[in-house]
Design an enzyme around this catalytic site. Structure first.
Site, PDB file in Angstrom:
ATOM      1  CE  LYS A  50      36.301  32.654  34.076  1.00  9.04           C
ATOM      2  NZ  LYS A  50      37.627  32.996  34.588  1.00  9.04           N
ATOM      3  CD  GLN A  94      40.501  30.859  35.491  1.00 13.52           C
ATOM      4  OE1 GLN A  94      39.938  31.485  34.601  1.00 13.52           O
ATOM      5  NE2 GLN A  94      40.055  30.855  36.728  1.00 13.52           N
ATOM      6  CG  ASP A 117      40.549  38.309  33.350  1.00 15.71           C
ATOM      7  OD1 ASP A 117      39.367  38.197  33.702  1.00 15.71           O
ATOM      8  OD2 ASP A 117      41.394  37.416  33.473  1.00 15.71           O
TER       9      ASP A 117
HETATM   10  N1  GUN Z   1      40.715  33.225  38.766  1.00 20.04           N
HETATM   11  C1  GUN Z   1      39.648  33.458  39.545  1.00 20.04           C
HETATM   12  N2  GUN Z   1      38.887  34.447  39.046  1.00 20.04           N
HETATM   13  C2  GUN Z   1      39.489  34.859  37.908  1.00 20.04           C
HETATM   14  C3  GUN Z   1      39.172  35.870  36.941  1.00 20.04           C
HETATM   15  O1  GUN Z   1      38.178  36.608  37.029  1.00 20.04           O
HETATM   16  N3  GUN Z   1      40.057  35.980  35.918  1.00 20.04           N
HETATM   17  C4  GUN Z   1      41.163  35.212  35.815  1.00 20.04           C
HETATM   18  N4  GUN Z   1      41.972  35.395  34.777  1.00 20.04           N
HETATM   19  N5  GUN Z   1      41.480  34.274  36.688  1.00 20.04           N
HETATM   20  C5  GUN Z   1      40.643  34.096  37.736  1.00 20.04           C
END
Ligand code: GUN
Length: 282
Positions: A50, A94, A117
């Site tokens: 990311k 995350q 998110d």
């Molecule tokens: N863990 C796995 N996919 C995601 C996501 O799209 N956002 C977040 N914050 N954590 C994740």
């Protein structure tokens, strides 16, 4: 006949190029604060990807790494600090978090205007009511893939396997908004094959490696695989790719399908959050 393979990498690249153009039109580069708690290897890889693509699109990388044993209050205080930081347009904590932390309370500390998110109760509520807000990246990415593949959802029967806050629930809402008739299946569904084999569009987000075989799929259906698993024989999804490609009309691969879309939509949400904040400030 073999299914059309939907190229998520190519669509994601186009989205990221669009993001880079939008970034150049803003008064200042947007900032994304990813928050990684601890050293979980899979989460560390996701966050690194990311950050890399965020920088490549001209978004400032304002990453925060905190120890796995951080207290709930300390983590919530960090979120509050990022909420108040003018340089931060987007915040992503995350998931999953270590067991001693309550993820829902942490996520709900995020300012909904910075919730790139789309996971806060506020943005989830807007989505449930079909109103404008920041949407969860993976389901929003799936919708874009379906659009790019020319799949018209109106009146179609869409089946979503999974009911998580991150994917299944918001996915069902987005498909409903696109006028599909939606069935949500989950671990307590009595006869999964009976449900999935009636689907025109099947979204597999169960988190079970190769759960979906040829028997689950109606000939000609569109199958979107949200799963990603590292096995002894390499990466796979929730769909048995080799079996299902002989039955489906269109299918996403793993890797190279939904995964790249999740990051692309995160970048797009960050630009959306930044431009809204810019509009609100004199
Ligand atoms: N863990 C796995 N996919 C995601 C996501 O799209 N956002 C977040 N914050 N954590 C994740």
């Amino acid at each position: 006949m073999s299914a059309l393979i939907i190229d998520g990498k190519a669509v994601a690249r186009e989205v990221r190029e669009g993001v880079a153009r939008s970034v150049a039109e803003l008064r200042r580069p947007p900032g994304l604060a990813t928050v990684l708690v601890g050293e979980d290897p899979a989460s560390a890889i996701y966050v690194a990807n990311k950050r890399k693509l965020c920088t490549a699109a001209g978004i400032r990388d304002l990453h925060r790494q905190v120890p796995a044993d951080i207290a709930q209050g300390e983590l919530e205080a960090l979120v509050e600090e990022l909420n108040g930081d003018e340089d931060v347009d987007g915040i992503l904590v995350q998931l999953p978090l270590p067991d001693h932390l309550e993820a829902r309370a942490v996520v709900d500390r995020i300012d909904p205007a910075k919730d790139v998110d789309g996971l806060t109760t506020f943005n989830a509520g807007l989505l449930a009511q079909g109103r404008q807000g920041l949407q969860p990246c993976t389901p929003a990415g799936v919708m874009l893939l379906l659009e790019q593949a020319g799949i018209d959802l109106a009146g179609k029967h869409a089946v979503v396997i999974g009911r998580s806050d991150l994917v299944g629930r918001p996915m069902a809402q987005l498909l409903t908004q696109a006028n599909a008739t939606v069935t949500v299946c989950h671990s307590r569904t009595k006869d999964l094959v009976a449900e999935t084999s009636r689907a025109d569009v099947l979204i597999a987000a169960a988190g079970v490696p190769r759960l979906i075989g040829a028997d689950h799929v109606q000939p000609g259906a569109t199958v979107i695989d949200v799963g990603i698993h590292r096995t002894d024989t390499g990466m796979c999804g929730d769909v048995d790719f080799d079996e299902v490609r002989e039955v489906a009309g269109a299918l996403t691969p793993v890797p190279g399908g939904v995964g790249p879309m999740t990051i692309a939509l995160l970048l797009r949400n960050t630009v959306q959050a930044a431009s809204r904040r810019e509009e609100m400030s004199p």
